[in-house]
Enzyme design. Structure first.
Site, short mmCIF file in Angstrom:
data_model
loop_
_atom_site.label_atom_id
_atom_site.label_comp_id
_atom_site.label_asym_id
_atom_site.label_seq_id
_atom_site.Cartn_x
_atom_site.Cartn_y
_atom_site.Cartn_z
N TYR A 1 22.69 7.61 -64.86
CA TYR A 1 23.64 6.51 -65.38
C TYR A 1 25.08 7.01 -65.04
O TYR A 1 25.24 8.14 -64.51
CB TYR A 1 23.30 6.03 -66.53
CG TYR A 1 23.39 7.02 -67.86
CD1 TYR A 1 23.96 8.28 -68.01
CD2 TYR A 1 22.88 6.55 -69.17
CE1 TYR A 1 24.14 9.07 -68.82
CE2 TYR A 1 23.14 7.19 -70.33
CZ TYR A 1 23.56 8.67 -70.24
OH TYR A 1 23.74 9.28 -71.16
N GLU A 2 25.70 5.95 -65.10
CA GLU A 2 27.40 6.02 -64.54
C GLU A 2 27.39 6.42 -63.19
O GLU A 2 28.21 7.43 -62.74
CB GLU A 2 27.87 7.10 -65.64
CG GLU A 2 27.99 6.99 -66.99
CD GLU A 2 28.32 5.53 -67.50
OE1 GLU A 2 28.99 4.81 -66.74
OE2 GLU A 2 27.91 5.23 -68.68
#
Lengths: 587, 587
Positions: free
Chosen positions: A436-437
């Protein structure tokens, strides 16, 4: 099962010894009163909170998970109460802007608190982590009115934040997103669309949930230039600042995930929800990156924290578990920590987490310098270093964190595969940090494709020069001379590789083919640099258990892990031609 | 989601092309009628069974899991029926001894069927896999009466088998086990104790479950020399071969695991259960190793299978998923398979699974030679190679399998973390293969501590000589000349390292410190060898999609993955001193 022990000794060695926090802070207006003693005692308290309140909820949170019933999210037992205690203790606003009620402490403290949060309870830590990211975006890009309305309660932690970017067909490529925002004629917008993978998208802690949503204005151009950012609160806020009616947004479902089960990762439906523009129309990605960069560092720290926690548990288990005979066959059964292969796994974990922590502290100090230093040139240089290191911290720390979690699980043998021991949860939880990110592949492309090219390569060259200077000034006593030599040699190879990449950076295929290997090379050299700095300090200190370990780990890292750069360099030198040659249908 | 496609083309290339199955089998009495056409058509049918019957149960089995109620194990919906179809189709007895009703086909077919079973449904595959291990132990060590009673129904698959070795304080170190066996005066024994982690410990398919249990006779010496092996059936068998009353054994609980949820991994209680000695008293470990070696190869193949399945899904997803622009920026969104970093992950997976499959086939052929070759010297040589390669196949294949599962999950980005897509299940399921049947650290110690020393090092030297000969005889066309050179160079370094280890093998600390790195080095060189053999065959064949891919993958492997040996060598050369230096309480 041994409990988590906050690494206060190592923190104090880094702040007081290696990085001379007192001198650093003295140079930063507003931070002059921060010193090692103060920092250590704050972090001791924070660590206690993590170990005593948050860690006990980690496994129960995983088993219980979050539920969604009649549109209401319920977090696992104990989470709401713990969150209340977190806010009451003032932990949410540690580094928050004092203009809005924050405590205004430096990033270096924040990043170390974040590590301990992540060690104790990754799912919990995402609530304040994401709130802080949203705060950054609002603080930098929103109107004064929005700031006054939202920041004080978000910085105190009374309200939480969430980032709503991804859609099912728009992940890495946000240019494809379709959520729409229509002006309502009163300065607000009606937001319509569905977002997925929204961490902390809702909670049952009370208070508001402030979503920052990427959406398109009517007639916006296709692609990333047509994207704007909107603040969309779960509850509309009344004039007096209290919560009004529910906004037209709802949790469609909770994602079924591999891990972080205590996190309500939401599919969010915005059905004409009222929102306000943050930043300029069409500049949504720009505003988003303010929050994204903060989050990327935070996620890197999550990897660090989970590696530390997993490694601690593995070492404790290895001291207890009796299997097999001593190497000479004379005694048995012996604690498995006497077996070389087990030691190697534990030392690998420690040498990566302690160097990672040092790099985290150094990077946070650069952030503090970039914000507070009176000299604009010093600010600019520090800011460049932060930009350069952000993808490295995000990707390398999370890759290492996952690898350490897997190794630590391996130390437990069959018991590591059984849920009750908690080791497999570390593996499942750590795995998301690589994704994620911005996946770690995206981070590597950011490093190679964008960050190396900053100031025509001068930022990275300045960083290498700084590393060279540190290596030269280290005394290099016999105890870590070999490590110093090995790191210097690897640095020289990295510099050459970097120059070669800079000269071919026009070729996106070469960049893509080498990016992940290059990022890991960069991280290993950075870790080596900090091992030399730590060993240098340790050699000059009164010998203690800690300094003895530091010197040994510096040698271990240089001899056992740094040579990975040889393999990475060879892979990078192999180039992109063969990688790009195969037709897609032959894969 | 794309379904699993059995890799029949590659199998046929290996059997017909690279390994010349027809000639190999012609030299083995009893296997003369086996040829590539027959083998391929059998495996095509087997692959169809895996893809059509077993794979559709893989995710539902993971979600549903097994349950234990009132002492009865229930496997997930569809498993009992699928198992019945597996037995009815004759798949259980494929390589079983014809004297007991097996089909007597070579191991090379068995190992390829096992790969496909593992790709389609790892949890399911453990039932026949463990049964076969138990069959081996009974066939080699039990009395004729036990063989006649148990083997026919186990080989047909009507009855299943389980290995009951581990206790909560005795895992890797079986010498610590405490389960007791007391003579009942009629040639049978009463078994008392508790075993944990018992895969396939029970089922609801009908039929018997035949446990092979390690236990101590009264007055047995401490340690491994006091251990004997016992056959302990769930149901006592009547004179006529039908099932009689329940034996005094029960499932205490099901383990809560990270993965393989469709497998009932049992805590087993033996409360005076009646059992019969298999092999001589005090020679239980010896008998157990017959079954364990078979299982270790099987587990290695599980790693191969899961890597293949995960990589296939990732490639299919990468062809479909549109994100980002083409490298030159001209087109977008493009399938992510156009991005170099995604390609690199997919090629890494493929280059490891295809070489792994080749090494699996080669090893299985050695097993067939070791059993059937008329020349005792040829049998002995082949047997040595199997012993040498067993820990390599077990540990390296499962490490690679896990790494490929993780990489393939990464290709899916955020979707890879969501259960519905099935990628995270591959990671959770693959993880056990690195742990059970002897952790991969134990495998590495077996290789370095025991297998290298066989015949004073002559077995491994004979293996290296064979690899050298194959490399020299490969034509080395321009398309893979560089690969051939790189593999030869790595082989020479491996040989030197091996001689150095042989000369210090008296030092168990050095062996322990280098074992896991050495094993991976050994595996990478073995894979390189087979890539040269495959490329040589591909270059000499009429060009097809498959031969084109083979040549490219050979170059990719040699340029991108083989250089890992540089890092491994440096780590090994760093020695054990620093690893052993730190006090246990400083970890």
């Amino acid at each position: 099962m041994a409990g988590y022990i906050p690494p206060i000794d190592d923190i104090s060695f880094l702040l007081g010894g290696v990085f001379d926090l007192d001198a650093q802070m003295a140079a930063l207006p507003g931070f002059e009163e921060v010193n090692t003693d103060l920092a250590t005692s704050i972090l001791e308290e924070g660590g206690k909170f993590c170990a005593e309140i948050l860690e006990p909820l980690n496994r129960s949170g995983d088993e219980e998970g979050c539920t969604l019933e009649d549109g209401l999210v319920t977090t696992p037992k104990g989470f709401a109460q713990a969150y209340g205690a977190f806010v009451d203790g003032g932990w949410a606003g540690l580094s928050g802007n004092p203009d809005y009620g924050g405590q205004g402490l430096p990033r270096v403290l924040q990043i170390l608190l974040d590590e301990m949060l992540s060690s104790a309870n990754l799912s919990f830590g995402l609530f304040p982590g994401l709130t802080r990211g949203a705060v950054e975006a609002i603080a930098h890009h929103a109107t004064d009115e929005l700031k006054q309305t939202y920041l004080p309660k978000m910085i105190s932690g009374e309200w939480t934040g969430a980032m709503a970017l991804t859609e099912s067909s728009a992940g890495t490529d946000l240019g494809l997103l379709t959520t729409r925002a229509e002006p309502r004629g009163d300065g607000s917008y009606a937001i319509r669309g569905t977002k997925i993978f929204i961490s902390s998208g809702d909670q049952d802690f009370g208070g508001n949930v402030v979503h920052l949503v990427l959406a398109r204005l009517p007639d916006a151009p296709k692609g990333v230039k047509g994207i704007s950012l909107f603040l969309v609160p779960k509850f509309l806020v009344k004039q007096d600042g209290s919560l009004g009616e529910r906004n037209r947004m709802s949790v469609g479902s909770l994602e079924h995930k591999m891990g972080i089960h205590a996190q309500p990762t939401c599919v969010m439906n915005y059905d004409g929800a009222i929102g306000w523009l943050v930043g300029e129309p069409g500049r949504g990605l720009n505003a988003m990156f303010t929050m994204m960069n903060a989050e990327r560092l935070f996620v890197g720290i999550q990897g660090l924290g989970i590696g530390e926690a997993a490694n601690q548990k593995a070492a404790a288990y290895a001291r207890d578990r009796l299997q097999g005979r001593s190497p000479d066959g004379a005694r048995g059964p012996v604690p498995i920590i006497e077996h070389a292969d087990v030691r190697k796994m534990l030392l690998t974990g420690r040498s990566l987490t302690e160097a990672g922590r040092a790099l985290a502290v150094w990077t946070a100090l650069q952030m503090d310098i970039a914000t507070r230093h009176p000299d604009p040139e010093a600010r600019r240089t520090a800011d460049g270093f932060v930009a350069l290191l952000t993808p490295v911290v995000k990707a390398a720390f999370t890759d290492f964190g996952f690898e350490i979690a897997v190794m630590s699980q391996q130390v437990f043998g069959g018991h590591g595969y059984i849920r009750e021991w908690g080791m497999e949860q570390f593996v499942r939880d750590a795995r998301i940090t690589q994704i994620y990110e911005g996946t770690n592949g995206v981070q590597a492309m950011d490093l190679v494709g964008r960050k190396l090219a900053m100031d025509n390569g001068d930022v990275v060259r300045r960083f290498f020069a700084l590393v060279h200077a540190d290596l030269s000034s280290a005394n290099g006593s016999a105890e870590f001379e070999s490590a110093k030599g090995a790191v210097t040699e690897a640095l020289v190879r990295l510099e050459q590789l970097t120059e070669d990449l800079l000269s071919t950076s026009a070729d996106p295929m070469e960049a893509g083919a080498s990016a992940t290997d290059y990022l890991r090379f960069f991280a290993l050299v950075s870790f080596g640099w900090l091992w030399v700095r730590m060993a240098d300090k340790a050699a000059a200190s009164v010998p203690t258990a800690l300094t003895k370990r530091k010197l040994l780990l510096a040698r271990f890292f240089a001899a056992r892990l740094l040579p990975q750069t040889l393999a990475l360099e060879a892979a990078i030198r192999a180039g992109a031609t063969d990688i790009m040659a195969l037709d897609a249908d032959l894969f």
